[in-house]
Design an enzyme around this catalytic site. Structure first.
Site, short mmCIF file in Angstrom:
data_model
loop_
_atom_site.label_atom_id
_atom_site.label_comp_id
_atom_site.label_asym_id
_atom_site.label_seq_id
_atom_site.Cartn_x
_atom_site.Cartn_y
_atom_site.Cartn_z
CG HIS A 62 2.30 0.07 4.28
ND1 HIS A 62 1.95 -0.90 5.21
CD2 HIS A 62 1.20 0.83 4.10
CE1 HIS A 62 0.69 -0.71 5.58
NE2 HIS A 62 0.20 0.34 4.91
CG HIS A 98 -4.21 2.90 -0.73
ND1 HIS A 98 -5.08 2.12 0.00
CD2 HIS A 98 -3.32 3.41 0.18
CE1 HIS A 98 -4.73 2.18 1.29
NE2 HIS A 98 -3.68 2.96 1.43
CG HIS A 110 -3.44 7.36 2.85
ND1 HIS A 110 -3.41 7.17 4.21
CD2 HIS A 110 -3.20 6.13 2.31
CE1 HIS A 110 -3.16 5.89 4.48
NE2 HIS A 110 -3.03 5.23 3.34
CG ASP A 170 -2.04 -0.92 1.19
OD1 ASP A 170 -2.05 -1.77 0.29
OD2 ASP A 170 -2.95 -0.80 2.03
CG ASP A 171 0.29 3.87 2.22
OD1 ASP A 171 -0.87 3.56 1.89
OD2 ASP A 171 0.64 4.06 3.39
#
Ligand code: ZN
Length: 370
Positions: A330, A228, A232, A178-179
């Site tokens: 991540h 995603h 955020h 992720d990210d």
């Protein structure tokens, strides 16, 4: 110039057709092939069941039938001749033409440099009865020369079948990041390549915009492409069901600008509980998305400076006993340092490392499998 363009086009066609289904097989995709009363031996690439269809390396089956096989390198075709029947297999266009001139499209693919074709179609085209027995399982082509029943073929070859099947892994792990993408992604991709592992990247729009080369590389390497969002930021993305959908749409548009591809796989920031209540999920599903969480949290984002050893340990502990874990990681320094050991561990435990796919039913904390 025209010639270079032509070569480039050809390269793209070949690359596209061959990367799509390149993966190692698990036990549930195993199938033995019999021709009349004998098992057909495949020295490298094994037959496999893909979405309920049995595929096999065409050359060895054609030889078992006593057919002649000719490969034409100039136009990438394979011709198989047996008796009065023949088929012409057009590899780049994934089409098979029979002697009566009928052309059918199939998702043909290469495996260990072997051309994989649908067994039933080839068997029936050449006039054989094709049967399938769940013992084994065995897919069998036979004619009047066959003496054994399907069950007898299984009994006679049970030891070989069990031994071949046991060589295949029986578990799949879905490693997800992720990210990203960010400054760590290139090295993450290098590491995945070194272990021949496929992963899935749940990416932020800003990362896609800033690291397009890495996103292209993911697509070319057969990793899963997923979304995603944009901000955020919980107070922004969860402001309304439409805010979630809008962020994913913007992220998808960025992905399409870079790769020409869209995806239906999303992971919402911080996981889908508690924010993604029914109306939020309905909005996402109605926009065509499937929402993924995870079954293993590596805790690599819980602190500012996590220790790689702890990340490895979490993955090992939580993965134990799961046959299809979805592992949350991540794109960051500590995770990059932990990654070789995570991949080694999973492979030692006989997990096949595969990307998530848009056709899969999603796993999420709400058990909403839409
Ligand atoms: Zn995140």
């Amino acid at each position: 110039m025209q010639r270079i363009l032509l070569l480039l086009t050809l390269l793209i066609i070949l690359t596209c057709s061959f990367t799509a289904v390149a993966h190692a097989q698990t036990q549930s995709e195993y199938v033995a092939i019999a021709f009349n009363d004998k098992l057909v031996h495949f020295p490298d690439a094994m037959p496999e069941v893909v979405k309920g269809v049995t595929y096999l390396p065409v050359r060895f089956f054609a030889e078992a039938m006593g057919a002649r096989v000719e490969y034409n390198a100039a136009n990438e075709t394979v011709r198989i001749d047996s008796g009065s029947q023949h088929v012409l297999i057009d590899i780049p266009h994934k089409k098979i033409t029979t002697a009566d001139g009928v052309t059918t499209s199939f998702p043909l693919f290469m495996k260990k440099n072997r051309l994989m074709v649908p067994f039933r179609f080839i068997g029936e085209t050449f006039g054989y009865d094709v049967s399938y027995t769940p013992h084994g399982p065995i897919a069998r082509a036979k004619d009047s020369r066959a003496r054994l029943t399907d069950e007898e073929v299984y009994s006679a070859n049970k030891q070989i079948i069990l031994a071949e099947k046991a060589k295949l892994p029986d578990k799949i792990a879905y490693v997800t990041f992720d990210d990203g993408p960010n400054q760590y992604t290139a090295q993450i991709l290098d590491t995945l390549a070194r272990y021949e592992a496929k992963a899935t990247f749940f990416m932020l729009k800003g990362g896609i915009d800033n690291y397009p080369a890495q996103v292209k590389r993911m697509a070319q390497s057969g990793h899963g492409l997923a979304l995603h969002g944009v901000t955020h930021n919980a107070s922004q993305i969860y402001a309304s069901p439409w805010a979630v959908v809008n962020e994913m749409e913007a992220c998808n548009a960025a992905l399409t600008r870079v790769t020409g591809l869209r995806t239906n796989m999303v992971r919402v920031p911080y996981g889908s509980k508690p924010w993604m209540t029914q109306s939020y999920r309905d909005a996402l599903v109605n926009a065509g998305y499937r929402m993924w969480d995870w079954t293993v949290d590596s805790y690599d984002s819980r602190s500012i400076n996590p220790h790689p050893d702890d990340i490895v340990q979490e993955v090992a502990d939580q993965t134990a006993g799961q046959t299809a874990p979805v592992i949350l990681l991540h794109d960051r320094q500590a995770t990059l340092e932990a990654l070789p050991r995570i991949l080694q561990h999973l492979q030692q435990k006989k997990y096949e490392l595969r990307p998530l796919q848009g056709s899969m039913k999603p796993h999420n904390f709400w058990n909403d499998r839409r």
